[in-house]
Design an enzyme around this catalytic site. Sequence first.
Site, mmCIF file in Angstrom:
data_model
loop_
_atom_site.group_PDB
_atom_site.id
_atom_site.type_symbol
_atom_site.label_atom_id
_atom_site.label_comp_id
_atom_site.label_asym_id
_atom_site.label_seq_id
_atom_site.Cartn_x
_atom_site.Cartn_y
_atom_site.Cartn_z
ATOM 1 N N CYS A 153 0.810 -1.225 0.000
ATOM 2 C CA CYS A 153 0.000 0.000 0.000
ATOM 3 C C CYS A 153 0.846 1.279 0.000
ATOM 4 O O CYS A 153 0.463 2.281 -0.605
ATOM 5 C CB CYS A 153 -0.927 0.035 1.208
ATOM 6 S SG CYS A 153 -1.664 -1.566 1.622
ATOM 7 N N CYS A 161 1.720 3.605 -3.059
ATOM 8 C CA CYS A 161 0.771 4.599 -3.583
ATOM 9 C C CYS A 161 0.316 5.588 -2.512
ATOM 10 O O CYS A 161 0.139 6.766 -2.781
ATOM 11 C CB CYS A 161 -0.485 3.909 -4.115
ATOM 12 S SG CYS A 161 -0.236 3.087 -5.668
ATOM 13 N N HIS A 162 0.050 5.065 -1.304
ATOM 14 C CA HIS A 162 -0.565 5.929 -0.289
ATOM 15 C C HIS A 162 0.457 6.622 0.610
ATOM 16 O O HIS A 162 0.093 7.470 1.416
ATOM 17 C CB HIS A 162 -1.546 5.119 0.564
ATOM 18 C CG HIS A 162 -2.675 4.546 -0.238
ATOM 19 N ND1 HIS A 162 -3.730 5.320 -0.678
ATOM 20 C CD2 HIS A 162 -2.899 3.305 -0.716
ATOM 21 C CE1 HIS A 162 -4.569 4.550 -1.382
ATOM 22 N NE2 HIS A 162 -4.069 3.325 -1.419
ATOM 23 N N MET A 181 -7.162 1.602 -7.604
ATOM 24 C CA MET A 181 -6.921 0.798 -6.397
ATOM 25 C C MET A 181 -7.092 -0.692 -6.749
ATOM 26 O O MET A 181 -8.125 -1.107 -7.264
ATOM 27 C CB MET A 181 -7.951 1.212 -5.340
ATOM 28 C CG MET A 181 -8.028 0.278 -4.159
ATOM 29 S SD MET A 181 -6.732 0.568 -2.947
ATOM 30 C CE MET A 181 -7.286 -0.564 -1.661
ATOM 31 N N HIS A 239 9.805 9.056 -12.474
ATOM 32 C CA HIS A 239 10.245 7.693 -12.146
ATOM 33 C C HIS A 239 11.593 7.357 -12.797
ATOM 34 O O HIS A 239 12.615 7.454 -12.158
ATOM 35 C CB HIS A 239 9.160 6.680 -12.548
ATOM 36 C CG HIS A 239 9.451 5.300 -12.077
ATOM 37 N ND1 HIS A 239 9.387 4.949 -10.748
ATOM 38 C CD2 HIS A 239 9.825 4.189 -12.731
ATOM 39 C CE1 HIS A 239 9.720 3.674 -10.609
ATOM 40 N NE2 HIS A 239 9.998 3.184 -11.808
ATOM 41 N N HIS A 286 7.071 3.793 -19.238
ATOM 42 C CA HIS A 286 8.123 3.202 -18.403
ATOM 43 C C HIS A 286 9.309 2.899 -19.318
ATOM 44 O O HIS A 286 9.427 1.807 -19.857
ATOM 45 C CB HIS A 286 7.601 1.925 -17.717
ATOM 46 C CG HIS A 286 8.494 1.475 -16.604
ATOM 47 N ND1 HIS A 286 9.705 0.865 -16.837
ATOM 48 C CD2 HIS A 286 8.372 1.549 -15.254
ATOM 49 C CE1 HIS A 286 10.273 0.583 -15.664
ATOM 50 N NE2 HIS A 286 9.486 0.993 -14.685
HETATM 51 FE FE1 DHE Z 1 12.977 -0.645 -10.887
HETATM 52 C C1 DHE Z 1 15.275 1.267 -12.596
HETATM 53 C C2 DHE Z 1 12.134 2.058 -9.026
HETATM 54 C C3 DHE Z 1 10.385 -2.412 -9.541
HETATM 55 C C4 DHE Z 1 14.196 -3.488 -12.281
HETATM 56 N N1 DHE Z 1 13.566 1.318 -10.853
HETATM 57 C C5 DHE Z 1 14.541 1.905 -11.641
HETATM 58 C C6 DHE Z 1 14.653 3.289 -11.279
HETATM 59 C C7 DHE Z 1 13.774 3.506 -10.258
HETATM 60 C C8 DHE Z 1 13.094 2.267 -9.986
HETATM 61 C C9 DHE Z 1 13.543 4.803 -9.519
HETATM 62 C C10 DHE Z 1 15.589 4.303 -11.920
HETATM 63 C C11 DHE Z 1 16.921 4.279 -11.231
HETATM 64 C C12 DHE Z 1 17.917 5.234 -11.841
HETATM 65 O O1 DHE Z 1 17.969 5.341 -13.073
HETATM 66 O O2 DHE Z 1 18.629 5.908 -11.081
HETATM 67 N N2 DHE Z 1 11.451 -0.227 -9.581
HETATM 68 C C13 DHE Z 1 11.316 0.937 -8.924
HETATM 69 C C14 DHE Z 1 10.150 0.887 -8.081
HETATM 70 O O3 DHE Z 1 9.770 1.760 -7.262
HETATM 71 C C15 DHE Z 1 9.427 -0.368 -8.412
HETATM 72 C C16 DHE Z 1 8.227 0.020 -9.259
HETATM 73 C C17 DHE Z 1 8.853 -1.147 -7.261
HETATM 74 C C18 DHE Z 1 9.835 -1.508 -6.193
HETATM 75 O O4 DHE Z 1 9.371 -1.946 -5.164
HETATM 76 O O5 DHE Z 1 11.044 -1.362 -6.371
HETATM 77 C C19 DHE Z 1 10.481 -1.090 -9.224
HETATM 78 N N3 DHE Z 1 12.363 -2.628 -10.929
HETATM 79 C C20 DHE Z 1 11.304 -3.134 -10.307
HETATM 80 C C21 DHE Z 1 11.201 -4.549 -10.512
HETATM 81 O O6 DHE Z 1 10.296 -5.322 -10.035
HETATM 82 C C22 DHE Z 1 12.281 -4.943 -11.434
HETATM 83 C C23 DHE Z 1 11.678 -5.362 -12.763
HETATM 84 C C24 DHE Z 1 13.125 -6.125 -10.950
HETATM 85 C C25 DHE Z 1 14.002 -5.836 -9.763
HETATM 86 O O7 DHE Z 1 15.192 -6.159 -9.866
HETATM 87 O O8 DHE Z 1 13.515 -5.316 -8.765
HETATM 88 C C26 DHE Z 1 13.030 -3.618 -11.570
HETATM 89 N N4 DHE Z 1 14.448 -1.035 -12.196
HETATM 90 C C27 DHE Z 1 14.812 -2.285 -12.611
HETATM 91 C C28 DHE Z 1 15.939 -2.171 -13.522
HETATM 92 C C29 DHE Z 1 16.249 -0.805 -13.637
HETATM 93 C C30 DHE Z 1 15.302 -0.116 -12.779
HETATM 94 C C31 DHE Z 1 16.607 -3.343 -14.232
HETATM 95 C C32 DHE Z 1 17.349 -0.155 -14.478
HETATM 96 C C33 DHE Z 1 16.992 -0.256 -15.918
HETATM 97 C C34 DHE Z 1 18.027 0.347 -16.810
HETATM 98 O O9 DHE Z 1 18.175 -0.161 -17.934
HETATM 99 O O10 DHE Z 1 18.663 1.347 -16.433
#
Ligand code: DHE
Length: 580
Positions: free
Chosen positions: A83, A86-87, A124, A363, A406
């Site tokens: 939660c 988002c919240h 939601m 993001h 994204h």
């Molecule tokens: Fe990410 C990049 C946040 C879930 C894999 N992810 C990013 C960035 C942010 C972010 C802010 C950019 C960073 C930067 O450039 O400085 N990601 C979040 C979340 O808040 C979210 C939605 C939920 C969470 O709880 O984290 C989330 N992300 C995921 C995943 O579930 C992924 C698919 C698998 C994992 O490893 O957690 C995932 N995020 C990635 C990857 C990048 C990324 C591989 C960098 C991609 C790139 O090519 O630069």
Amino acid sequence: MRRILVSVAAAAALSLATMGVMAAEKPKSEDIKKHETTPGGKYQPNLDVLGEGELEAPGVKEGVPALTGAEFTKANQIYFERCAGCHGVLRKGATGKPLTTDLTRELGFEYLQAFINYGSPGGMPNWGTSGDLSADEVDLMANYLLNEPPVPPEWGMPEMQESWKVLVPVDKRPTKPMNDLDLDNLFSVTLRDSGEIAIIDGGTKEIVKIIKTGYAVHISRISASGRYLYTIGRDGKIDLIDLWAKEPQTVAEMKIGIEARSVETSKMKGWEDKYAIAGAYWPPQYVIMDGETLEPLKIVSTRGMVYDEQFYHPEPRVAAIVASHYNPEFVVNVKETGQVLMVNYEDIKNLKVTAIEAERFLHDGGFDSTGRYFLVAANARNKVAVIDTKDNKLVALIETGGATPHPGRGANFVHPKYGPVWATSHLGDETVTLIGTDPEGHPDQAWKVVETLEGQGGGSLFIKTHPKSRNLWVDTPLNPEPELSSSVAVFNLDDLEAGYETIAIGELSGITEGARRVVQGEYNKEGTEIWFSVWNGKDQESAIVVLDDKTRKVVKVIKDKRLVTPTGKFNVFNTRNDVY
Ligand code: DHE
């Protein structure tokens, strides 16, 4: 406050009314269907590190159901994992509505229970009817929301100092590479659920080393010289890895907060490897560190005013951070306030920050092909903001035409008709949007959507090409259809009208169990191969599938029992030079 109260109550009432039921009644299945979550609807920050923490339960209030210690702990965990994204941690609202007790007590247990159970078309998720939460858990969460929220601890200089370790002092480190690895073609691969990264040789495809890191590393970034690799765990732990050591080795570590996602290093000419920066989700802050030791030097809170309505936000999370090539600055994207902060590191004692008004819920994003413009998704508003990192200003806010852009870092290529463009895919639908990025050569197209392509479906997270490639690869790991989440779409950049070819990478991996989600393409240094992760459950087999970019055929399937839940892959050359 009154205005918000009315709107939440109205939304709840409307939500139930559209189902034609009172809270306690079970709605018809076609009505439930209307409230089901869209692909990626639950793709919100999981604050799973905060969820693990022991937080103090608030005092009991008359008329409010008291929770036992065990109930409170469980509810806290559910709240932070499902939660809070988002919240908000403090329940003051972000992309979701505020859930402070003045509002929740007015709404009452039954409204909350129904809302959690059935969700709402406003976004939601239907936590109960989807089976994600049991009926008891839905009740528990409704009661939890009637109680005051717990406040997680801060993480300032004393905590950072305590967590900081220099494992190999700078003067004990080699002065030249001590191994014969092709350092520029190494890949740092996140092993999400084992709290490690794998360093894999891009040539031999052998695992060079598995290195223990923070929990569920989110990204890896490389210093400008190519020597140092920085990883950030969700738990805020940074590991600094020296690629010049006999074999890559952690030389320093430090914890910058309790929940974090981003790290970067200074790249301006003359400032190579000097500083590192990391951003936290909780506490909401960024930290500038010494680039070679991770000594914390300056902590800056991001709490403050939302850019447009200018009300105070208590927990604006730090999302993507990149390093400017035009100024000695970091580009820090603050989710909830919608501001892009250009943090100048020339004189950190007298820190200069240019706060650019962009859009809310920033993001992820990447540079255009020249490295001057940074394009970042304001994902909840379906927009991309363009920041000029030379002149430090917002150039454009572009409606992408799809739901929830994204881009990862996005994809740059020269369009046969419109010249240089940058592309993003979307979480919420199949749209792939191409935005013109050449204000000099193609002024009519610059910062406009020049074309949209139809991909294979929603649930896309990352899109990729390479300057030497004529392919555009689009993943769909969060698509609800297993055939789509385990495959990628690839377009021919010289014939976009022909549509895409589907490559069933999950199947090609030879793995037969699990969801086989295929995620995040990353090129090798030469731009001749693209690597995809086949991301399975922790106890299942996963793999990395390497494809020849020209033929789109498998070159190698990297399988190893140490490859637990591989997700992000970061090629040293491409990451340090922002090639994408
Ligand atoms: Fe990410 C990049 C946040 C879930 C894999 N992810 C990013 C960035 C942010 C972010 C802010 C950019 C960073 C930067 O450039 O400085 N990601 C979040 C979340 O808040 C979210 C939605 C939920 C969470 O709880 O984290 C989330 N992300 C995921 C995943 O579930 C992924 C698919 C698998 C994992 O490893 O957690 C995932 N995020 C990635 C990857 C990048 C990324 C591989 C960098 C991609 C790139 O090519 O630069």
